[in-house]
Write a protein that holds these residues in place. Sequence first.
Motif, PDB file in Angstrom:
ATOM      1  N   ALA A 238      25.383  35.879  48.362  1.00 47.39           N
ATOM      2  CA  ALA A 238      25.929  37.115  47.784  1.00 47.39           C
ATOM      3  C   ALA A 238      27.303  36.848  47.191  1.00 47.39           C
ATOM      4  N   LEU A 239      27.500  37.306  45.966  1.00 43.27           N
ATOM      5  CA  LEU A 239      28.821  37.226  45.348  1.00 43.27           C
ATOM      6  C   LEU A 239      29.281  38.645  45.056  1.00 43.27           C
ATOM      7  N   ALA A 240      30.166  39.165  45.898  1.00 47.69           N
ATOM      8  CA  ALA A 240      30.709  40.503  45.659  1.00 47.69           C
ATOM      9  C   ALA A 240      31.871  40.338  44.696  1.00 47.69           C
TER      10      ALA A 240
ATOM     11  N   GLU B  73      35.753  44.680  55.619  1.00 50.18           N
ATOM     12  CA  GLU B  73      35.634  43.225  55.549  1.00 50.18           C
ATOM     13  C   GLU B  73      35.667  42.739  54.096  1.00 50.18           C
ATOM     14  N   HIS B  74      35.219  43.596  53.172  1.00 48.28           N
ATOM     15  CA  HIS B  74      35.026  43.124  51.800  1.00 48.28           C
ATOM     16  C   HIS B  74      35.930  43.768  50.754  1.00 48.28           C
ATOM     17  N   LEU B  75      36.519  44.910  51.082  1.00 47.23           N
ATOM     18  CA  LEU B  75      37.315  45.589  50.061  1.00 47.23           C
ATOM     19  C   LEU B  75      38.392  46.473  50.663  1.00 47.23           C
ATOM     20  N   LEU B  76      39.279  46.857  49.759  1.00 48.39           N
ATOM     21  CA  LEU B  76      40.388  47.720  50.149  1.00 48.39           C
ATOM     22  C   LEU B  76      40.347  48.949  49.263  1.00 48.39           C
ATOM     23  N   SER B  77      40.549  50.137  49.855  1.00 46.11           N
ATOM     24  CA  SER B  77      40.658  51.297  48.973  1.00 46.11           C
ATOM     25  C   SER B  77      41.937  52.060  49.267  1.00 46.11           C
TER      26      SER B  77
END
Length: 342
Positions: free
Chosen positions: A101-103, A301-305
């Motif tokens: 997976a490439l986010a 784990e994968h993003l910041l908002s």
Amino acid sequence: MGLEKYSRQILFEPIGQRGQERLLQSRVAIIGCGALGAVQAEALARAGVGFLRLADRDFVEESNLQRQIMFEERDARERLPKAIACQRRIRRINSDIGVEALAADVNPTNIEEIIGDVDLVLDGTDNFETRYLINDACVKHGKPWIYGAAVGSYGLSMTIIPHETPCFRCVLEQLPPPGSSPTCDTVGVILPIVFMIASIQVVEALKLLTGQRDQLHRSIIQIDVWNATYHRIKLGALLEKSDCPTCRHGRYEFLDARIRHLASGLCGRNAVYISQSKRVKIDLPSLAERLRSVGAVKLTEHLLSLHINGYEITLFADGHCIVKGTTDVDLARKLYAQYIGA
Ligand SMILES: [Zn+2]
């Protein structure tokens, strides 16, 4: 690994045991795993394609669930990147195959690496710009790719084998001006057309991966599932007649980033998408710390908002970002520069 799980596919004469073995050795990149890409991923995983690379720049939202079959309510609540959610489900479907997976944003800095070690590229994107980029990279490296698009109840597909068939740019030479063609934003989209177009792409993929190029449909297929119409436009001698900048003259204008918008509106949302023109790696946890005094910050784990003044800025570690609450590109860029940095 036993082939029993693929027995019904092996019984299908055009594939057979030999075809199945070839599928298990095959590697495919799927660019965009929202609507079309999710159906492609699921079908190829079940078919036993040995390795899937899933690239997507977006995260799951509730409004995706109506047509994006890989995702569930829980994924939307967790705001999982689509590539990650897709990978998790594929692992539950078929644990024999490899899935990466490439986010991340697929752009001129990374596309050649993304397609470099695969046999085939599938289009699961929702925008012309990325398709031209895929076309440039695939023509340059001689990789087949399969275009697909679905809007409303209408969709189309075409298979591109560089220098053997017309390429995407032979057919559509110029990037259509923004607002000139219907999008999911303006006319919506229903799931049945997504299934139909992705199915056509998957069948072409199965033919290509099992070495049956003579079986490809060699046309532009157009379907309107609501009106129950199906058209095939044979591509015929278009390749010979075309004065294509890409496949005839070897000018890769999108790959060379001579034509690139770094910010654009997003299909179906009151949002703007911003990408990076160079490779960056953002340390999301420390940025989150810094932004806590500015607005409401959520870190997964994968993003910041970041919620601020009615806008929501969602940032991935590769620096690409989705600004929600506006369709004004300049304003979105300003917010990005102000809070994330230039
Ligand atoms: Zn061409």
